[in-house]
Design a protein around this motif. Structure first.
Motif, PDB file in Angstrom:
ATOM      1  N   LEU A  73       0.809  -1.214   0.000  1.00  0.00           N
ATOM      2  CA  LEU A  73       0.000   0.000   0.000  1.00  0.00           C
ATOM      3  C   LEU A  73       0.847   1.270   0.000  1.00  0.00           C
ATOM      4  CD1 LEU A  73      -2.597  -1.123   2.694  1.00  0.00           C
ATOM      5  CD2 LEU A  73      -2.857  -1.224   0.207  1.00  0.00           C
ATOM      6  N   ASN A  74       2.166   1.096   0.093  1.00  0.00           N
ATOM      7  CA  ASN A  74       3.077   2.232   0.219  1.00  0.00           C
ATOM      8  C   ASN A  74       2.689   3.086   1.428  1.00  0.00           C
ATOM      9  OD1 ASN A  74       5.287   3.812  -0.523  1.00  0.00           O
ATOM     10  ND2 ASN A  74       4.058   5.161  -1.814  1.00  0.00           N
ATOM     11  N   LEU A  75       2.412   2.380   2.532  1.00  0.00           N
ATOM     12  CA  LEU A  75       2.020   3.031   3.781  1.00  0.00           C
ATOM     13  C   LEU A  75       2.836   2.418   4.926  1.00  0.00           C
ATOM     14  CD1 LEU A  75      -1.880   3.029   3.449  1.00  0.00           C
ATOM     15  CD2 LEU A  75      -0.393   5.035   3.317  1.00  0.00           C
ATOM     16  N   PRO A  76       3.836   3.124   5.422  1.00  0.00           N
ATOM     17  CA  PRO A  76       4.667   2.589   6.505  1.00  0.00           C
ATOM     18  C   PRO A  76       3.874   2.226   7.754  1.00  0.00           C
ATOM     19  CG  PRO A  76       5.666   4.552   5.548  1.00  0.00           C
ATOM     20  CD  PRO A  76       4.286   4.455   4.971  1.00  0.00           C
ATOM     21  N   GLN A  77       2.721   2.876   7.948  1.00  0.00           N
ATOM     22  CA  GLN A  77       1.924   2.624   9.144  1.00  0.00           C
ATOM     23  C   GLN A  77       1.034   1.380   9.042  1.00  0.00           C
ATOM     24  OE1 GLN A  77       1.407   5.042   6.914  1.00  0.00           O
ATOM     25  NE2 GLN A  77      -0.650   5.941   7.030  1.00  0.00           N
ATOM     26  N   ARG A  94      -6.079 -12.609  21.126  1.00  0.00           N
ATOM     27  CA  ARG A  94      -4.962 -11.672  20.942  1.00  0.00           C
ATOM     28  C   ARG A  94      -5.414 -10.252  20.597  1.00  0.00           C
ATOM     29  NH1 ARG A  94      -3.389 -11.561  15.183  1.00  0.00           N
ATOM     30  NH2 ARG A  94      -4.526 -13.185  14.002  1.00  0.00           N
ATOM     31  N   LEU A  95      -6.702 -10.008  20.670  1.00  0.00           N
ATOM     32  CA  LEU A  95      -7.234  -8.715  20.247  1.00  0.00           C
ATOM     33  C   LEU A  95      -6.783  -7.562  21.141  1.00  0.00           C
ATOM     34  CD1 LEU A  95      -9.050  -7.323  18.162  1.00  0.00           C
ATOM     35  CD2 LEU A  95     -10.993  -7.754  19.679  1.00  0.00           C
ATOM     36  N   GLN A  96      -6.524  -7.835  22.412  1.00  0.00           N
ATOM     37  CA  GLN A  96      -6.148  -6.751  23.319  1.00  0.00           C
ATOM     38  C   GLN A  96      -4.858  -6.071  22.880  1.00  0.00           C
ATOM     39  OE1 GLN A  96      -8.346  -5.847  25.722  1.00  0.00           O
ATOM     40  NE2 GLN A  96      -7.061  -4.011  25.876  1.00  0.00           N
ATOM     41  N   GLU A  97      -3.951  -6.841  22.282  1.00  0.00           N
ATOM     42  CA  GLU A  97      -2.703  -6.254  21.780  1.00  0.00           C
ATOM     43  C   GLU A  97      -2.996  -5.189  20.734  1.00  0.00           C
ATOM     44  OE1 GLU A  97       0.402  -5.558  18.922  1.00  0.00           O
ATOM     45  OE2 GLU A  97      -1.242  -6.939  18.455  1.00  0.00           O
ATOM     46  N   VAL A  98      -3.997  -5.437  19.915  1.00  0.00           N
ATOM     47  CA  VAL A  98      -4.402  -4.463  18.893  1.00  0.00           C
ATOM     48  C   VAL A  98      -5.088  -3.269  19.548  1.00  0.00           C
ATOM     49  CG1 VAL A  98      -5.882  -4.091  16.874  1.00  0.00           C
ATOM     50  CG2 VAL A  98      -4.608  -6.239  17.115  1.00  0.00           C
ATOM     51  N   ILE A  99      -6.000  -3.534  20.459  1.00  0.00           N
ATOM     52  CA  ILE A  99      -6.752  -2.470  21.131  1.00  0.00           C
ATOM     53  C   ILE A  99      -5.820  -1.527  21.887  1.00  0.00           C
ATOM     54  CG2 ILE A  99      -8.424  -2.001  22.971  1.00  0.00           C
ATOM     55  CD1 ILE A  99      -9.827  -4.628  22.128  1.00  0.00           C
ATOM     56  N   ASP A 100      -4.830  -2.090  22.566  1.00  0.00           N
ATOM     57  CA  ASP A 100      -3.910  -1.275  23.370  1.00  0.00           C
ATOM     58  C   ASP A 100      -3.105  -0.296  22.530  1.00  0.00           C
ATOM     59  OD1 ASP A 100      -4.746  -2.526  25.664  1.00  0.00           O
ATOM     60  OD2 ASP A 100      -3.050  -3.904  25.796  1.00  0.00           O
ATOM     61  N   ARG A 101      -2.979  -0.571  21.240  1.00  0.00           N
ATOM     62  CA  ARG A 101      -2.242   0.322  20.343  1.00  0.00           C
ATOM     63  C   ARG A 101      -3.054   1.559  19.971  1.00  0.00           C
ATOM     64  NH1 ARG A 101       2.213  -1.579  17.924  1.00  0.00           N
ATOM     65  NH2 ARG A 101       2.844  -3.645  18.633  1.00  0.00           N
ATOM     66  N   LYS A 102      -4.359   1.504  20.171  1.00  0.00           N
ATOM     67  CA  LYS A 102      -5.249   2.595  19.780  1.00  0.00           C
ATOM     68  C   LYS A 102      -4.995   3.014  18.326  1.00  0.00           C
ATOM     69  CE  LYS A 102      -6.990   3.184  23.986  1.00  0.00           C
ATOM     70  NZ  LYS A 102      -6.407   2.021  24.690  1.00  0.00           N
ATOM     71  N   PRO A 103      -5.025   2.031  17.403  1.00  0.00           N
ATOM     72  CA  PRO A 103      -4.700   2.342  16.003  1.00  0.00           C
ATOM     73  C   PRO A 103      -5.762   3.214  15.335  1.00  0.00           C
ATOM     74  CG  PRO A 103      -5.595   0.134  16.164  1.00  0.00           C
ATOM     75  CD  PRO A 103      -5.436   0.634  17.577  1.00  0.00           C
ATOM     76  N   ASP A 104      -5.375   3.841  14.253  1.00  0.00           N
ATOM     77  CA  ASP A 104      -6.305   4.664  13.488  1.00  0.00           C
ATOM     78  C   ASP A 104      -7.368   3.795  12.833  1.00  0.00           C
ATOM     79  OD1 ASP A 104      -7.488   6.766  12.162  1.00  0.00           O
ATOM     80  OD2 ASP A 104      -5.959   6.936  10.620  1.00  0.00           O
ATOM     81  N   LYS A 105      -6.935   2.677  12.212  1.00  0.00           N
ATOM     82  CA  LYS A 105      -7.845   1.791  11.503  1.00  0.00           C
ATOM     83  C   LYS A 105      -7.493   0.329  11.785  1.00  0.00           C
ATOM     84  CE  LYS A 105      -7.929   5.006   7.521  1.00  0.00           C
ATOM     85  NZ  LYS A 105      -9.312   5.501   7.521  1.00  0.00           N
ATOM     86  N   ALA A 225      -9.505   2.669  -4.219  1.00  0.00           N
ATOM     87  CA  ALA A 225     -10.611   3.202  -5.014  1.00  0.00           C
ATOM     88  C   ALA A 225     -11.780   3.651  -4.150  1.00  0.00           C
ATOM     89  CB  ALA A 225     -11.077   2.165  -6.031  1.00  0.00           C
ATOM     90  N   ASN A 226     -11.933   2.999  -2.993  1.00  0.00           N
ATOM     91  CA  ASN A 226     -13.053   3.328  -2.100  1.00  0.00           C
ATOM     92  C   ASN A 226     -12.646   4.270  -0.967  1.00  0.00           C
ATOM     93  OD1 ASN A 226     -15.630   1.600  -2.788  1.00  0.00           O
ATOM     94  ND2 ASN A 226     -13.848   0.279  -3.174  1.00  0.00           N
ATOM     95  N   ASP A 227     -11.442   4.801  -1.058  1.00  0.00           N
ATOM     96  CA  ASP A 227     -10.940   5.784  -0.076  1.00  0.00           C
ATOM     97  C   ASP A 227     -10.884   5.236   1.351  1.00  0.00           C
ATOM     98  OD1 ASP A 227     -10.622   7.748  -2.038  1.00  0.00           O
ATOM     99  OD2 ASP A 227     -12.656   8.503  -1.781  1.00  0.00           O
ATOM    100  N   TYR A 228     -10.614   3.927   1.481  1.00  0.00           N
ATOM    101  CA  TYR A 228     -10.535   3.333   2.809  1.00  0.00           C
ATOM    102  C   TYR A 228      -9.194   3.580   3.493  1.00  0.00           C
ATOM    103  CZ  TYR A 228     -14.701   0.657   1.443  1.00  0.00           C
ATOM    104  OH  TYR A 228     -15.949   0.260   1.033  1.00  0.00           O
ATOM    105  N   LEU A 229      -8.230   4.128   2.767  1.00  0.00           N
ATOM    106  CA  LEU A 229      -6.886   4.295   3.313  1.00  0.00           C
ATOM    107  C   LEU A 229      -6.564   5.743   3.655  1.00  0.00           C
ATOM    108  CD1 LEU A 229      -5.038   1.932   0.817  1.00  0.00           C
ATOM    109  CD2 LEU A 229      -5.854   1.390   3.130  1.00  0.00           C
ATOM    110  N   LYS A 230      -7.536   6.613   3.579  1.00  0.00           N
ATOM    111  CA  LYS A 230      -7.308   8.038   3.886  1.00  0.00           C
ATOM    112  C   LYS A 230      -7.392   8.295   5.395  1.00  0.00           C
ATOM    113  CE  LYS A 230      -8.708  10.047  -0.514  1.00  0.00           C
ATOM    114  NZ  LYS A 230      -9.597  11.018  -1.191  1.00  0.00           N
TER     115      LYS A 230
END
Length: 230
Positions: A73-77, A94-105, A225-230
């Motif tokens: 995706l050419n997205l370092p994040q 293992r979901l808590q590891e993801v939640i604790d990061r408070k990611p954007d998406k 195309a669907n702008d899901y990466l903005k």
């Protein structure tokens, strides 16, 4: 293990009688405790990865694990949280590891291995809803992108436990499409990858289940195309 997970993992092997997706009542055996051989090792690697609230987390099984999302995706994040062979119970564990990061998406694609292991559709759906609920509660600013299951292609004759279960895939996808809301966007990949015979497009897969680079390119183009990466 947390109390809510104790309830989920009470029984190693469950035998239930139920009606599944327009099928007759049947007896099915399923195991909620299965974890891939490298599950623990992979989770430890994930935990060691630096945290950033700008992260785009791709969460799932081998289909998600099969590419370098940052490069694609050419997205370092963009961070890969796919574990080959994983099921919805493994993702919940293992979901808590993801939640604790408070990611954007968070982009979620999971469930085809559950189907192959005869985990009931209703239980898979319940686990999907648990994922959404826990992310919403624990990381309120994270937007969830829930992806419909991809079709499989039995002509490759490799993953036989995944074949002959198209009705389950279709039922689950119909339920996933109902998740669309302010906090959840449905990424409906199924129509993009299915051919006229209701199979995964042969030119996008190497074995009837996993994608080749061209398949990931199609996925990436759909997200852009669907702008899901903005």
């Amino acid at each position: 293990m947390k109390p809510f997970l104790n309830k989920i993992f009470l029984l190693t092997c469950l035998t239930v009688s139920l009606s599944l997706s327009n099928t007759n009542a049947q007896i099915v055996k399923w195991d909620s405790t299965y974890r891939p051989a490298k599950y623990v090792e992979q989770v430890e690697k994930f935990k060691a990865d630096p945290k950033s609230k700008k992260d785009f987390i791709f969460l799932g099984n081998s289909i998600t694990a099969g590419t370098d999302w940052a490069k694609l995706l050419n997205l370092p994040q963009a961070k890969n949280r796919g574990i080959s062979g994983d099921i919805t119970f493994g993702v919940l564990e293992r979901l808590q590891e993801v939640i604790d990061r408070k990611p954007d998406k968070v982009f979620i694609l999971i469930g085809i291995n559950d189907v192959s292991r005869n985990i009931p559709d209703s239980i898979i759906l319940r686990n999907y809803k648990l994922m959404i609920s826990r992310i919403n509660q624990g990381s309120k600013k994270t937007h969830i992108y829930f992806t419909t299951l991809l079709p499989v292609n039995s002509t490759f004759e490799k993953f036989k436990n995944h074949y002959g279960k198209d009705n389950h895939i279709l039922w689950l996808n119909d339920e996933i499409r109902k998740f669309e809301s302010k906090k959840v966007t449905v990424v409906d990949l199924y129509p993009v990858f299915v051919d006229d015979n209701k199979r995964l497009k042969a030119e996008l897969t190497k074995d009837g289940l996993h994608l080749i680079p061209q398949g990931y390119k199609v996925w990436a183009e759909y997200l852009k195309a669907n702008d899901y990466l903005k």
